[in-house]
Design a protein around this motif. Structure first.
Motif, PDB file in Angstrom:
ATOM      1  N   PHE A 155       0.686  -1.146  -0.081  1.00  8.61           N
ATOM      2  CA  PHE A 155      -0.052  -0.312  -0.123  1.00  8.61           C
ATOM      3  C   PHE A 155       0.830   1.217  -0.348  1.00  8.61           C
ATOM      4  N   VAL A 156       2.398   1.268   0.747  1.00 11.84           N
ATOM      5  CA  VAL A 156       2.108   2.853   1.036  1.00 11.84           C
ATOM      6  C   VAL A 156       3.272   2.945  -0.092  1.00 11.84           C
ATOM      7  N   ALA A 157       3.886   1.687  -0.379  1.00  9.98           N
ATOM      8  CA  ALA A 157       4.910   1.996  -1.353  1.00  9.98           C
ATOM      9  C   ALA A 157       4.338   1.841  -2.842  1.00  9.98           C
ATOM     10  N   ARG A 158       3.414   1.431  -3.239  1.00 11.55           N
ATOM     11  CA  ARG A 158       2.888   1.836  -4.067  1.00 11.55           C
ATOM     12  C   ARG A 158       2.062   3.298  -4.610  1.00 11.55           C
ATOM     13  N   GLU A 159       1.766   3.547  -3.380  1.00  9.12           N
ATOM     14  CA  GLU A 159       1.342   5.258  -3.093  1.00  9.12           C
ATOM     15  C   GLU A 159       3.043   6.246  -3.837  1.00  9.12           C
ATOM     16  N   LEU A 160       3.680   6.008  -2.650  1.00  6.95           N
ATOM     17  CA  LEU A 160       4.971   7.180  -3.025  1.00  6.95           C
ATOM     18  C   LEU A 160       5.604   6.791  -4.308  1.00  6.95           C
ATOM     19  N   ILE A 161       5.985   5.509  -4.957  1.00  4.90           N
ATOM     20  CA  ILE A 161       6.882   5.286  -6.229  1.00  4.90           C
ATOM     21  C   ILE A 161       6.895   6.234  -7.095  1.00  4.90           C
ATOM     22  N   PRO A 162       5.185   6.086  -7.469  1.00  5.79           N
ATOM     23  CA  PRO A 162       4.865   7.498  -8.241  1.00  5.79           C
ATOM     24  C   PRO A 162       5.049   8.702  -8.361  1.00  5.79           C
ATOM     25  N   LEU A 163       4.479   8.865  -6.530  1.00  8.19           N
ATOM     26  CA  LEU A 163       4.107  10.351  -6.725  1.00  8.19           C
ATOM     27  C   LEU A 163       5.844  10.827  -6.634  1.00  8.19           C
ATOM     28  N   MET A 164       6.739  10.021  -6.083  1.00  9.51           N
ATOM     29  CA  MET A 164       8.493  10.569  -6.314  1.00  9.51           C
ATOM     30  C   MET A 164       9.114  10.370  -7.132  1.00  9.51           C
ATOM     31  N   GLN A 165       8.003   9.476  -8.204  1.00 11.35           N
ATOM     32  CA  GLN A 165       8.699   9.441  -9.344  1.00 11.35           C
ATOM     33  C   GLN A 165       8.629  10.540 -10.004  1.00 11.35           C
ATOM     34  N   GLU A 166       7.389  11.610  -9.992  1.00 11.46           N
ATOM     35  CA  GLU A 166       6.869  12.679 -10.540  1.00 11.46           C
ATOM     36  C   GLU A 166       7.649  13.284 -10.251  1.00 11.46           C
ATOM     37  N   GLN A 167       8.307  13.966  -8.480  1.00  8.76           N
ATOM     38  CA  GLN A 167       8.610  15.058  -8.272  1.00  8.76           C
ATOM     39  C   GLN A 167       9.637  14.565  -8.275  1.00  8.76           C
ATOM     40  N   GLY A 168      10.591  13.763  -9.070  1.00 10.86           N
ATOM     41  CA  GLY A 168      12.296  14.009  -9.783  1.00 10.86           C
ATOM     42  C   GLY A 168      12.605  14.197  -8.147  1.00 10.86           C
ATOM     43  N   ARG A 169      14.150  14.591  -8.394  1.00  9.37           N
ATOM     44  CA  ARG A 169      15.448  14.270  -8.238  1.00  9.37           C
ATOM     45  C   ARG A 169      15.780  16.247  -7.566  1.00  9.37           C
ATOM     46  N   GLU A 170      15.395  17.261  -8.229  1.00 11.28           N
ATOM     47  CA  GLU A 170      15.608  18.254  -8.168  1.00 11.28           C
ATOM     48  C   GLU A 170      16.327  18.699  -7.048  1.00 11.28           C
ATOM     49  N   ASP A 171      14.545  18.437  -5.582  1.00 13.45           N
ATOM     50  CA  ASP A 171      15.064  18.995  -4.641  1.00 13.45           C
ATOM     51  C   ASP A 171      15.902  19.017  -3.455  1.00 13.45           C
ATOM     52  N   GLU A 172      15.693  17.249  -3.964  1.00 13.21           N
ATOM     53  CA  GLU A 172      16.687  17.085  -3.385  1.00 13.21           C
ATOM     54  C   GLU A 172      18.779  17.027  -3.746  1.00 13.21           C
ATOM     55  N   GLU A 173      18.913  17.036  -5.080  1.00 14.15           N
ATOM     56  CA  GLU A 173      19.825  17.613  -5.245  1.00 14.15           C
ATOM     57  C   GLU A 173      20.177  19.716  -4.372  1.00 14.15           C
ATOM     58  N   ALA A 174      19.115  19.828  -5.176  1.00 14.21           N
ATOM     59  CA  ALA A 174      19.161  21.851  -4.499  1.00 14.21           C
ATOM     60  C   ALA A 174      19.535  21.037  -2.401  1.00 14.21           C
ATOM     61  N   ALA A 175      18.802  19.987  -1.840  1.00 15.98           N
ATOM     62  CA  ALA A 175      19.580  20.746  -0.671  1.00 15.98           C
ATOM     63  C   ALA A 175      20.624  20.073  -0.442  1.00 15.98           C
ATOM     64  N   ILE A 176      20.966  19.020  -1.600  1.00 19.42           N
ATOM     65  CA  ILE A 176      22.362  18.365  -1.186  1.00 19.42           C
ATOM     66  C   ILE A 176      23.646  19.667  -1.712  1.00 19.42           C
ATOM     67  N   SER A 177      23.507  20.561  -2.383  1.00 15.52           N
ATOM     68  CA  SER A 177      24.176  21.344  -2.957  1.00 15.52           C
ATOM     69  C   SER A 177      24.908  23.131  -1.823  1.00 15.52           C
ATOM     70  N   LEU A 178      23.502  22.200  -1.093  1.00 14.59           N
ATOM     71  CA  LEU A 178      23.530  23.837  -0.136  1.00 14.59           C
ATOM     72  C   LEU A 178      24.107  23.326   1.341  1.00 14.59           C
ATOM     73  N   GLY A 179      24.463  21.880   1.258  1.00 12.40           N
ATOM     74  CA  GLY A 179      25.512  21.190   1.952  1.00 12.40           C
ATOM     75  C   GLY A 179      24.206  21.060   2.952  1.00 12.40           C
ATOM     76  N   ALA A 180      23.147  20.165   2.933  1.00  8.02           N
ATOM     77  CA  ALA A 180      22.531  19.283   4.162  1.00  8.02           C
ATOM     78  C   ALA A 180      22.315  18.015   3.495  1.00  8.02           C
ATOM     79  N   ASN A 181      23.375  17.135   4.808  1.00  2.00           N
ATOM     80  CA  ASN A 181      23.297  16.325   4.579  1.00  2.00           C
ATOM     81  C   ASN A 181      22.444  15.006   4.375  1.00  2.00           C
ATOM     82  N   GLY A 182      22.022  13.456   3.844  1.00  2.00           N
ATOM     83  CA  GLY A 182      21.066  12.282   3.583  1.00  2.00           C
ATOM     84  C   GLY A 182      20.343  12.525   4.731  1.00  2.00           C
ATOM     85  N   TRP A 183      20.353  12.568   6.055  1.00  5.07           N
ATOM     86  CA  TRP A 183      19.028  12.249   6.761  1.00  5.07           C
ATOM     87  C   TRP A 183      18.629  14.366   7.336  1.00  5.07           C
TER      88      TRP A 183
END
Lengths: 280, 289, 345
Positions: A155-183
Motif C-alpha cells: 500500500f504505502v510503496a505503491r502510493e509513494l513510488i509514482p509520486l516521488m517519480q513525478e517529483q524528481g530529484r531536483e529538490d534533493e539535489e538542491a538541498a545537497i548542493s546547499l550542504g545538507a546531509n542525507g538525513w
C-alpha cells in the motif's frame, strides 16, 4: 444533426445513464452498508451496546489495534525505503522489483495465510525448531501480524513510488548542493514533499490491516479472547447466529471504512496535486 | 596550474548493478527493501512451490485436479468472470456519469465507489447475506419469483460483483477524463453523429482501460474469500469456491492438499498478473498516442 | 577561483554525453555553455557541481582536484532550471536553508542567519517578500530567490542551469541585465548553460559552443559570431544561408561565381559556404555574382527580406536596407556576397 447532439447525449439519455449508475451503486454498495447498521440496531440500543462491550469483543478490538500498530509502521518504513531506492537511483532489475512489491495484491488472502503455515507451522520448515524453543507463531499473535504485513505490504510503496517519480530529484539535489546531509535532506525536503501522499497510503494500509479476514483466518486458530481479531470475532458471532452482536461489531469496522473514505476524499480534494491517486 | 588529469583520483561510475549517484542512502534503503521483501513475501511464497514439488507429480494431480477441486475452480473462475463482466458494464456507466455529468451528491457518490476497498470483506459478506437471505430486504422480494441468491452459486456472483466495481471505475475514469472534448468536437465537426462518435472515437480509446479494469476485477474475484463464504452456502461440488477448499483442507490438517490447490491458484494469479501488465502497457500506449 | 575540467568523459548507457572535454574558467569570469539539447552542456555543468560523476577525467578548483569531493563539500552555488525551491518553506526559509543545515559548530545563530537572509533578499530586490511561499511568486521572482539561496552559502563558484529557460521573453531580458550586474558586484566565477545564442552572446565574457559532447569553440562573443571555428558554430550562431560550393586554392566558387578571400581557409574540394542574409549586395542582373530569381519580397520596418532561388534550385534569404526600386517577383537579380565562410563538406 446539430452540434450539441454530437458532443453530448440527449437529455433523456443523460438521465437514464445517471439513473442506471445511481441505481446500481444503491443496490450494490449503499444497501449493504445500510444493512449493517439496520441489523445491528434491530433489537435496539441496549442489545447493540451489549454486543460491543462484551469482553471477547473488547479483546478482539485490542488485538486488531495491536496488529495494525505493528504492521502499519513497519510497512511505512518499508514503503519509504523502497520508494527512495527506486525513485532516487538508477539500477538494473528495477521494474522486476516494482512487480514483486505489487505481488501480494494478486495473491488470494487465503494463500497469503497459508504460506506462513508452511514456514512456521508445526509441519513447516521452522516448525520443529520453533517447538524446541517454545516459540509459537502460527495460531498466535505473531502469525496474525505476519499475515497482515503480507496483505498490506504494497500500500504505502505503491502510493509513494509514482509520486516521488513525478517529483524528481531536483529538490534533493538542491538541498545537497546547499550542504545538507542525507538525513537533513530526507526530513526537511523529501518528507514534507510526500507527506500527503504518505498519509493517503497509510490510510488505505490501515483500513486493510484492521479489516483483513482471509489471511488472518488461516493463521489465527480462532481462540476467543486471544487470537480473534474483529473480523474473525464477527465470523464466530455470525456462525453462532448471534446476528445483532455480529453486526454491532461490524458497525465499528464499517465506521472505520467510512472515516477512511471521508479522509481519503478530503485529501484528494484538498491536495490532489500532491498525491498520486489511482492505487488500489 | 596543471592540466594533466590524475587517473588515480578519477571517480569511475560503477559498471555494476547501480549507477553512481550523489543521493545518499542507497545501501540502507535497498538493503532493507530487499530483506523485507524476501522475508515477508518471497521466501513464504516460495514455500508453496517447494512444498508442492515435494509431493511428486501424481500426488499433486490427485489433489489439485480432484473432482471436488475442479468444481471449485469452475465456480471461482466462472463466477469471477460473470461478476467482472457485470462490473465492466456498470463500471463503465458509473465512470462515464462521474466524468461527464453534473448532478447533486456527485462527490458523495464518487467517495462511495471506493467502499469495497475500505469495507472489510467479512462485513461485506454478512451484510450481503442479510440482504439476499430469503427474509432479507432483497431476498424477500426475489423469493416469490422463485429466485434464490443466498447460499447458491448466484450468491458468489453477488459478492464478487460487490468487491470488483471500483477496479473498473478507477481504471476507466482517468482515461475518460483525459479524452478531452476536442476529439469529440473534431469528430462532430467531421459530420459524425453521437453514436458514431462513441463507437469510432471514444470506445477504441477506452477499450484497453476497460479490459485492464475487467482483468483487475477478475483477478481480485478469483482469490476472494471473506465476502463470499457467508453468502455462498459452501456446499462441495456446488457452491464451494477454491480458496475455501484450501481452508477446508487445512482444517483437516491436510497441508499438502491445501498447498497443491494454493499452487494452482498462485500460478493462475501469476498468469493474470502477466496479462494485466500486458493490458496496462497497451492502455498506456493508447493514452500516449 | 579558477575552475577547470580535464578530459571529462561521460556515457549514459550507449549515449556519449561528453567525449573528452577540457575547459577552464578564469577567476571572476562569466562563462556560457551554449549548444543544442543533447550537446552535453548540462551534464558538464552538473559534473562541475558534483551532481553527476564522470566516467573519467577530473574537475579542479584552483588547481586542486575536487573530483572525489562530494557536492556538499565543494561549496558551489547551483541554480536549477526549474529553481527547485522548497515549496513548503517561505522565501526567507528557502534562502536560509543552506545556513541552517550546517553542522552545529559552524552554524551561525538565528539572528545572524536572519541578517544574512535579509541582506541577500535586498540584493535580489525581494526584501519585502520574505514571508511569501514560492507558489505566491512570479517566475522571475522565483528565479531570483533561487539565486539568493545559492549565494547564501558563500559559494566558490556559481553554476546556473538554463537560468532563464522557464521565463517569458520580456522578463528574461530584464533579468539578464540584472544578473550581469549581480555577477559584477559579487566577482564570482560563474558558469551558465543556455541554448539561447542571444543570451550567451549578451551575457558571457566567453562562450563555449558545444555539440554532440565535444567543445566546438571557446571564445569571446564577438569571436564566436564573427570568426566561427567550424561549420556547426557558424550554423548555430545567427542565421546563415548554406550553399554548396567548390574550394580551390583558398578561393571558392558558388553557382559559377568565384570569391577570392575566404576565412577560415579550408581544404580543396567540395564545401559548404555560409553567408548571412545581410552580407549580400543586391545588384541588377548581368553583374558578376550569383544569379538568382526573386520569389518573394517582404518588408518589415526598415528592412526588406528577399527570398531568392538560384538556377540550381537553392533558396537564398537576403535582407537589405535598400532593395533596388520596382522589384517584382520573377525578377532576375545578382547577389554579391560581401563575406563568405566556407568549410569542407
Amino acid at each position: 444533426m446539430s452540434r450539441s447532439t454530437s458532443t453530448t447525449e440527449p437529455g433523456w439519455m443523460r438521465w437514464l445513464l445517471i439513473a442506471l449508475a445511481l441505481g446500481f451503486l444503491l443496490l450494490n454498495l449503499a444497501l449493504p452498508l445500510a444493512a449493517v447498521f439496520f441489523e445491528a440496531f434491530r433489537k435496539g440500543w441496549d442489545a447493540y451496546v451489549a454486543g460491543i462491550i462484551e469482553p471477547d469483543a473488547i479483546a478482539a478490538m485490542k488485538l486488531t489495534l495491536l496488529v495494525a500498530a505493528i504492521a502499519v509502521p513497519v510497512n511505512i518504513v518499508f514503503g519509504i525505503s523502497a520508494a527512495w531506492a527506486i525513485t532516487k537511483f538508477e539500477f538494473r532489475f528495477k521494474s522486476l522489483l516494482i512487480t514483486l512489491i505489487d505481488l501480494p495484491f494478486s495473491v488470494s488472502p487465503v494463500v497469503s495465510g497459508l504460506v506462513y503455515v508452511l514456514v512456521f507451522g508445526l509441519q513447516g520448515w521452522l516448525g520443529p525448531w520453533l517447538r524446541e524453543h517454545d516459540v509459537q507463531i502460527i495460531f498466535a499473535v505473531p502469525g496474525i501480524v505476519l499475515a497482515t504485513m503480507f496483505v498490506t505490504f504494497p500500500f504505502v510503496a505503491r502510493e509513494l513510488i509514482p509520486l516521488m517519480q513525478e517529483q524528481g530529484r531536483e529538490d534533493e539535489e538542491a538541498a545537497i548542493s546547499l550542504g545538507a546531509n542525507g538525513w537533513q535532506t530526507f526530513t526537511r525536503v523529501t518528507l514534507p514533499n510526500i507527506r500527503w501522499g504518505l498519509l493517503y497510503g497509510v490510510l488505505l494500509c490501515n483500513a486493510r490491516a484492521m479489516g483483513e479476514f482471509g489471511a488472518v483466518s488461516v493463521v489465527s486458530g480462532h481462540i476467543r479472547g486471544l487470537t480473534n481479531t474483529m473480523p474473525l470475532h464477527i465470523e464466530i458471532l455470525y456462525n453462532e447466529y448471534n446476528f445483532v452482536a455480529a453486526f454491532a461489531v461490524a458497525t465499528l469496522l464499517a465506521g472505520l471504512a467510512l472515516v477512511t473514505l471521508a479522509l481519503k476524499t478530503l485529501l484528494e480534494w484538498r491536495y490532489r496535486d500532491q498525491l498520486h491517486v489511482g492505487g488500489h | 596550474m596543471t592540466t594533466v588529469a590524475l587517473p588515480a583520483a578519477t571517480p569511475r561510475a560503477r559498471r555494476g548493478l547501480v549507477e553512481r549517484s550523489i543521493m545518499p542512502g542507497f545501501g540502507l534503503t535497498m538493503g532493507f527493501t530487499v530483506f523485507y521483501l524476501s522475508v515477508i513475501v518471497l521466501i513464504p511464497l516460495s514455500a508453496v512451490f517447494i512444498t508442492t514439488a515435494g509431493m511428486g507429480f501424481d500426488g499433486f494431480v490427485e489433489v489439485a485436479l480432484s473432482q471436488r477441486a475442479l468444481y471449485a475452480y469452475r465456480l471461482s473462475f466462472g463466477a469471477a468472470a460473470i461478476a467482472a463482466s457485470i462490473n465492466a458494464v456498470f463500471g463503465l456507466v458509473v465512470a462515464w456519469v462521474l466524468v461527464r455529468y453534473e448532478f447533486p451528491g456527485k462527490r458523495l457518490v464518487n467517495a462511495l465507489v471506493d467502499l469495497p476497498f475500505a469495507l472489510p470483506t467479512a462485513v461485506a459478506g454478512i451484510a450481503l447475506t442479510a440482504l439476499y437471505a430469503p427474509n432479507g430486504w432483497i431476498g424477500a422480494w426475489l423469493a416469490p419469483h422463485g429466485i434464490k441468491v443466498a447460499f447458491q452459486p448466484l450468491g458468489v456472483v453477488v459478492a464478487l460483483t460487490f468487491i470488483g466495481l471500483p477496479f473498473v471505475v478507477r481504471t476507466v475514469e482517468p482515461v475518460l477524463a483525459d479524452l478531452g472534448p476536442e476529439v469529440e468536437e473534431a469528430a462532430a465537426s467531421l459530420g459524425a453523429g453521437r453514436w458514431q462518435t462513441f463507437a469510432r472515437v471514444i470506445w477504441p480509446a477506452i477499450l484497453p482501460a476497460l479490459a485492464t479494469g475487467f482483468a483487475l476485477a477478475f483477478a481480485r474475484a478469483v482469490g476472494e474469500y471473506g465476502s463470499v463464504i457467508f453468502i455462498a452456502g459452501n456446499m462441495p461440488y456446488k457452491s464451494e469456491i477454491a480458496p475455501l477448499l484450501i481452508v477446508m483442507q487445512l482444517e483437516q490438517y491436510n497441508i499438502p492438499g491445501a498447498t497443491a490447490i494454493a499452487a494452482t491458484m498462485l500460478i493462475a494469479s501469476f498468469v493474470l498478473l502477466f496479462a494485466i501488465n500486458l493490458l496496462q502497457g497497451w492502455s498506456r500506449r493508447r493514452m500516449a498516442a | 577561483m579558477t575552475v577547470s575540467a580535464h578530459n571529462i568523459v561521460k556515457h549514459f548507457g550507449a549515449f556519449t554525453a561528453l567525449d573528452d572535454v577540457s575547459l577552464e574558467a578564469q577567476p571572476g569570469e562569466f562563462l556560457a555553455l551554449l549548444g543544442p539539447s543533447g550537446s552535453g552542456k548540462t551534464t558538464l555543468l552538473r559534473i562541475m557541481a558534483g551532481l553527476e560523476f564522470p566516467d573519467s577525467g577530473s574537475i579542479c578548483f584552483d588547481g586542486v582536484d575536487v573530483s572525489t569531493r562530494p557536492t556538499r563539500e565543494r561549496a558551489v552555488g547551483f541554480v536549477f532550471q526549474h529553481y527547485a525551491l522548497f515549496r513548503h518553506m517561505t522565501v526567507a526559509e528557502n534562502v536560509g536553508f543552506g545556513l541552517t543545515v550546517k553542522p552545529r559548530a559552524e552554524r551561525p545563530d538565528a539572528a545572524a542567519i536572519r541578517t544574512r537572509v535579509n541582506e541577500l533578499l535586498s540584493l535580489v530586490q525581494l526584501g519585502h517578500l520574505g514571508d511569501r511561499y514560492p507558489s505566491q511568486l512570479s517566475g522571475g521572482q522565483r528565479q531570483r530567490v533561487a539565486l539568493a539561496r545559492a549565494l547564501a552559502v558563500n559559494p566558490n563558484i556559481l553554476l546556473l542551469d538554463e537560468p532563464f529557460g522557464a521565463l517569458d521573453a520580456k522578463v528574461r531580458k530584464d533579468l539578464r541585465r540584472w544578473l550581469r550586474e549581480v555577477h559584477q558586484t559579487m566577482k564570482l566565477t560563474s558558469v551558465f548553460v543556455t541554448h539561447d545564442q542571444e543570451e550567451a552572446l549578451d551575457l558571457a565574457d566567453r562562450v563555449v559552443v558545444m555539440n554532440h559532447g565535444v567543445i566546438e569553440q571557446v571564445d569571446t562573443p564577438d569571436a564566436v559570431y564573427n570568426r566561427p571555428a567550424s561549420a556547426f558554430v557558424c550554423d548555430f550562431l545567427g542565421n546563415a544561408n548554406k550553399l554548396d560550393c567548390t574550394i580551390t586554392g583558398g578561393a571558392i566558387e558558388i553557382g559559377g561565381h568565384r570569391i577570392e578571400n575566404t576565412a577560415p581557409p579550408a581544404a580543396d574540394g567540395r564545401g559548404i559556404a555560409f553567408i548571412r542574409p545581410h552580407e549580400f549586395d543586391v545588384a541588377a542582373d548581368g553583374q558578376p555574382g550569383v544569379a538568382v530569381t526573386l520569389r518573394r519580397l517582404t518588408r518589415t520596418g526598415p528592412m526588406a527580406a528577399l527570398d531568392c532561388q538560384t538556377s540550381a534550385g537553392a533558396l537564398i534569404e537576403v535582407t537589405t536596407l535598400e532593395p533596388p526600386a520596382g522589384l517584382l517577383p520573377g525578377a532576375a537579380l545578382t547577389l554579391v556576397p560581401r563575406r563568405v565562410r566556407a568549410y569542407a563538406a
